[in-house]
Scaffold this motif. Structure first.
Motif, PDB file in Angstrom:
ATOM      1  N   SER A  13     -23.690  29.668 -17.846  1.00 21.60           N
ATOM      2  CA  SER A  13     -22.533  30.125 -18.625  1.00 21.60           C
ATOM      3  C   SER A  13     -22.638  29.656 -20.071  1.00 21.60           C
ATOM      4  CB  SER A  13     -21.240  29.596 -17.998  1.00 21.60           C
ATOM      5  OG  SER A  13     -21.108  30.006 -16.657  1.00 21.60           O
ATOM      6  N   ASP A  86     -25.141  41.145  -7.255  1.00 18.94           N
ATOM      7  CA  ASP A  86     -25.685  40.362  -8.369  1.00 18.94           C
ATOM      8  C   ASP A  86     -27.124  40.757  -8.666  1.00 18.94           C
ATOM      9  OD1 ASP A  86     -27.436  38.198  -6.735  1.00 18.94           O
ATOM     10  OD2 ASP A  86     -25.523  38.482  -5.733  1.00 18.94           O
ATOM     11  N   MET A 108     -14.802  33.440 -19.866  1.00 14.34           N
ATOM     12  CA  MET A 108     -15.704  32.758 -18.932  1.00 14.34           C
ATOM     13  C   MET A 108     -15.362  31.274 -18.898  1.00 14.34           C
ATOM     14  SD  MET A 108     -19.323  34.700 -19.766  1.00 14.34           S
ATOM     15  CE  MET A 108     -20.269  33.546 -18.769  1.00 14.34           C
ATOM     16  N   TYR A 112     -21.208  27.911 -14.790  1.00 19.69           N
ATOM     17  CA  TYR A 112     -22.245  28.210 -13.813  1.00 19.69           C
ATOM     18  C   TYR A 112     -23.614  27.822 -14.346  1.00 19.69           C
ATOM     19  CZ  TYR A 112     -18.658  31.123 -11.600  1.00 19.69           C
ATOM     20  OH  TYR A 112     -17.520  31.577 -11.007  1.00 19.69           O
ATOM     21  N   TYR A 118     -24.328  37.209 -14.687  1.00 20.87           N
ATOM     22  CA  TYR A 118     -23.575  37.979 -13.689  1.00 20.87           C
ATOM     23  C   TYR A 118     -22.078  37.917 -13.988  1.00 20.87           C
ATOM     24  CZ  TYR A 118     -21.788  39.251  -9.012  1.00 20.87           C
ATOM     25  OH  TYR A 118     -21.122  39.833  -7.958  1.00 20.87           O
ATOM     26  N   ASP A 119     -21.589  36.738 -14.303  1.00 15.23           N
ATOM     27  CA  ASP A 119     -20.181  36.562 -14.647  1.00 15.23           C
ATOM     28  C   ASP A 119     -19.829  37.378 -15.887  1.00 15.23           C
ATOM     29  OD1 ASP A 119     -17.592  35.530 -14.516  1.00 15.23           O
ATOM     30  OD2 ASP A 119     -18.112  33.705 -15.620  1.00 15.23           O
ATOM     31  N   LYS A 123     -17.082  40.550 -16.115  1.00 18.94           N
ATOM     32  CA  LYS A 123     -15.944  40.504 -17.027  1.00 18.94           C
ATOM     33  C   LYS A 123     -15.993  41.643 -18.050  1.00 18.94           C
ATOM     34  CE  LYS A 123     -14.491  35.723 -16.615  1.00 18.94           C
ATOM     35  NZ  LYS A 123     -14.970  35.605 -15.223  1.00 18.94           N
ATOM     36  N   GLU A 166     -22.926  30.298  -6.303  1.00 20.16           N
ATOM     37  CA  GLU A 166     -22.353  30.592  -7.620  1.00 20.16           C
ATOM     38  C   GLU A 166     -22.030  32.074  -7.767  1.00 20.16           C
ATOM     39  OE1 GLU A 166     -24.001  27.112 -10.603  1.00 20.16           O
ATOM     40  OE2 GLU A 166     -24.401  29.220 -11.047  1.00 20.16           O
ATOM     41  N   ALA A 170     -18.328  33.775  -8.638  1.00 20.07           N
ATOM     42  CA  ALA A 170     -18.068  34.704  -9.743  1.00 20.07           C
ATOM     43  C   ALA A 170     -17.499  36.020  -9.233  1.00 20.07           C
ATOM     44  CB  ALA A 170     -19.361  34.951 -10.521  1.00 20.07           C
ATOM     45  N   CYS A 171     -18.033  36.521  -8.129  1.00 21.95           N
ATOM     46  CA  CYS A 171     -17.548  37.775  -7.573  1.00 21.95           C
ATOM     47  C   CYS A 171     -16.122  37.636  -7.057  1.00 21.95           C
ATOM     48  CB  CYS A 171     -18.475  38.242  -6.448  1.00 21.95           C
ATOM     49  SG  CYS A 171     -18.057  39.867  -5.790  1.00 21.95           S
ATOM     50  N   GLU A 173     -13.826  35.605  -8.125  1.00 25.00           N
ATOM     51  CA  GLU A 173     -12.959  35.578  -9.302  1.00 25.00           C
ATOM     52  C   GLU A 173     -12.714  36.989  -9.824  1.00 25.00           C
ATOM     53  OE1 GLU A 173     -12.833  33.626 -13.826  1.00 25.00           O
ATOM     54  OE2 GLU A 173     -14.584  33.328 -12.538  1.00 25.00           O
ATOM     55  N   HIS A 174     -13.773  37.817  -9.819  1.00 21.39           N
ATOM     56  CA  HIS A 174     -13.643  39.198 -10.274  1.00 21.39           C
ATOM     57  C   HIS A 174     -12.707  39.992  -9.360  1.00 21.39           C
ATOM     58  CE1 HIS A 174     -14.769  43.185 -11.726  1.00 21.39           C
ATOM     59  NE2 HIS A 174     -15.057  43.506 -10.475  1.00 21.39           N
TER      60      HIS A 174
END
Length: 438
Positions: A13, A86, A108, A112, A118-119, A123, A166, A170-171, A173-174
């Motif tokens: 990140s 991912d 962000m 990570y 990916y994050d 986003k 990780e 991230a997924c 959270e999305h």
């Protein structure tokens, strides 16, 4: 104007935030491969042109890949809401509108080590569009020359577990951000004693032109030891290689043979034929025509799992073997990424949930399998997971044989793209359904 930055696919990140802080031109190009990037004439200008006229937050394109002295066309596929993998293949070039890049980077908040890019992509997709330019705009060297059958298990390789954790975070959270997250424990009850069934369980074996393996599969299914009545349903979809002769050579009243007509059925249609047959059992258990169960207790353990875990579907663990049942890499595939708390959310990020699979027949009949050759079981599993509990067996229940006639052993890039596009579409539909469920 465009500024280029080189980042690996699995970057932190902080790396992404550093790029966002330094970017000071209208577009920012991130190149994710460690090899040379060569543009066709005016390639980068063409990407900028499409980004400008579409207002895209990110653009990517088809490309040429080079292995040794061989150069091949390497198209990619359109991005959609369900393109949550991912490992979605953009190619090495990702051209971001810098304002979109900076806005996404500002959101962000996680740190990570591997999932930074990916994050970022997730986003950016939440706020804008990711546009595929289906033109060949650059060349890159292809380093991963493995076949599709070898690459498909990377996401369950234990060596990648830290990365996958990780990616899942991230997924998840999305999914929360777009209103498609499903909270743990919010399941409908299922009455496993509903309906009248002559058999408690059926092993379902769809097949087409499997003369070398269908006999092994049938013997494996008929050898099961249970304390309840079970049978075996073989659905043949117009085999022409002697498969039907092998099926008919078995003289056992527990074997149900369904011969499909000449209309289109595919694997999903063959499953539906078995499910709706009057002799289908209360629980329908998968056995592919290439493969065999790991022992005579698989069916018993599946039914016990349905009862003890009070679930509408059960998924086991399998071992990858050669044709002679010798274990080959990566060995045991246990899908430990599945958890009771988040498995059905993480299922939208990965391309499979495991095998063998068992279904509560009344529910499976109400859903039906899509009439497709690929992804039919994944579609049903996603649908079930939306509302019902899925149980797991972590011991090996199944030997998955890899040989030259496996349907996914060595796919062309066009076939692999078509498969990925379809599964992304399944996820897109499932996302919409989950959003509407809120």
């Amino acid at each position: 104007m465009t500024t280029r930055f080189d980042l690996p696919l699995r970057c932190s990140s902080s790396d992404v935030r550093a790029v966002a802080a330094k970017a000071d031109t209208e577009y920012t190009l991130i190149y994710t491969k460690p090899t040379e990037l060569r543009w066709v004439d005016w390639g980068v200008q063409r990407l900028e042109q499409i980004a400008a006229c579409t207002g895209a937050s990110m653009c990517y394109s088809d490309r040429f890949t080079q292995v040794g002295d061989t150069v091949c066309e390497a198209p990619v596929i359109d991005y959609q809401d369900g393109s949550l993998r991912d490992d979605f293949e953009f190619g090495g070039v990702q051209l971001y509108r810098t304002s979109a890049l900076k806005e996404a980077a500002s959101r962000m908040t996680a740190d990570y080590r591997y999932a930074g890019l990916y994050d970022l992509r997730l986003k950016v997709a939440e706020a804008g569009s990711l546009v595929h330019v289906n033109e060949y705009l650059y060349y890159e060297v292809q380093l991963d020359t493995r076949s599709s059958g070898e690459r498909q298990f990377d996401y369950v390789d234990p060596r990648n577990r830290a990365v996958q954790i990780e990616m899942e975070m991230a997924c998840t959270e999305h999914l929360k951000a777009v209103g498609a997250y499903l909270a743990p424990g919010d399941y409908k009850d299922v009455d496993l004693d509903a309906g009248c069934f002559e058999y408690e369980a059926s092993v379902v074996i769809p097949c087409r032109n499997r003369v070398r393996t269908i006999g092994d599969a049938i013997r494996s299914a008929l050898s099961q030891k249970t304390d309840f009545p079970c049978n075996v349903i073989v659905v043949d979809d117009n085999s022409t290689d002697g498969t039907v002769d092998v099926i008919r050579s078995f003289d056992d009243p527990r074997l149900v043979y369904i011969a499909q007509d000449r209309s289109y059925h595919a694997i999903g249609g063959n499953w539906n034929a078995a499910l709706h047959h009057p002799k289908c059992g209360r629980f329908a258990l998968q056995l592919d025509s290439d493969d065999v169960y790991s022992g005579p207790d698989t069916v018993q353990r599946f039914v016990d799992a349905f009862r003890s875990q009070n679930c509408a579907m059960v998924i086991g663990t399998y071992r990858i073997t050669d044709f002679e049942l010798n274990t080959i890499p990566p060995g045991v595939i246990d899908h430990k990424e599945w958890t009771g708390a988040n498995g059905r959310n993480n299922a939208l990020r990965i391309n499979g949930l495991g095998a063998p699979r068992g279904f509560f027949t009344p529910l499976a009949r109400s859903i039906n399998f899509p009439t497709t050759k690929y992804g039919e079981d994944y579609a049903v599993a996603l649908r079930i997971s939306r509302e019902y509990r899925i149980g797991r067996i972590w011991d090996v229940m199944y030997n998955c044989r890899r040989w030259e006639d496996n349907s996914d052993a060595s796919l062309s890039i066009l076939k692999e793209n078509a498969n990925n596009l379809y599964k992304d579409r399944l996820r897109t539909w499932e996302l919409a359904a989950r959003k509407n469920r809120q």
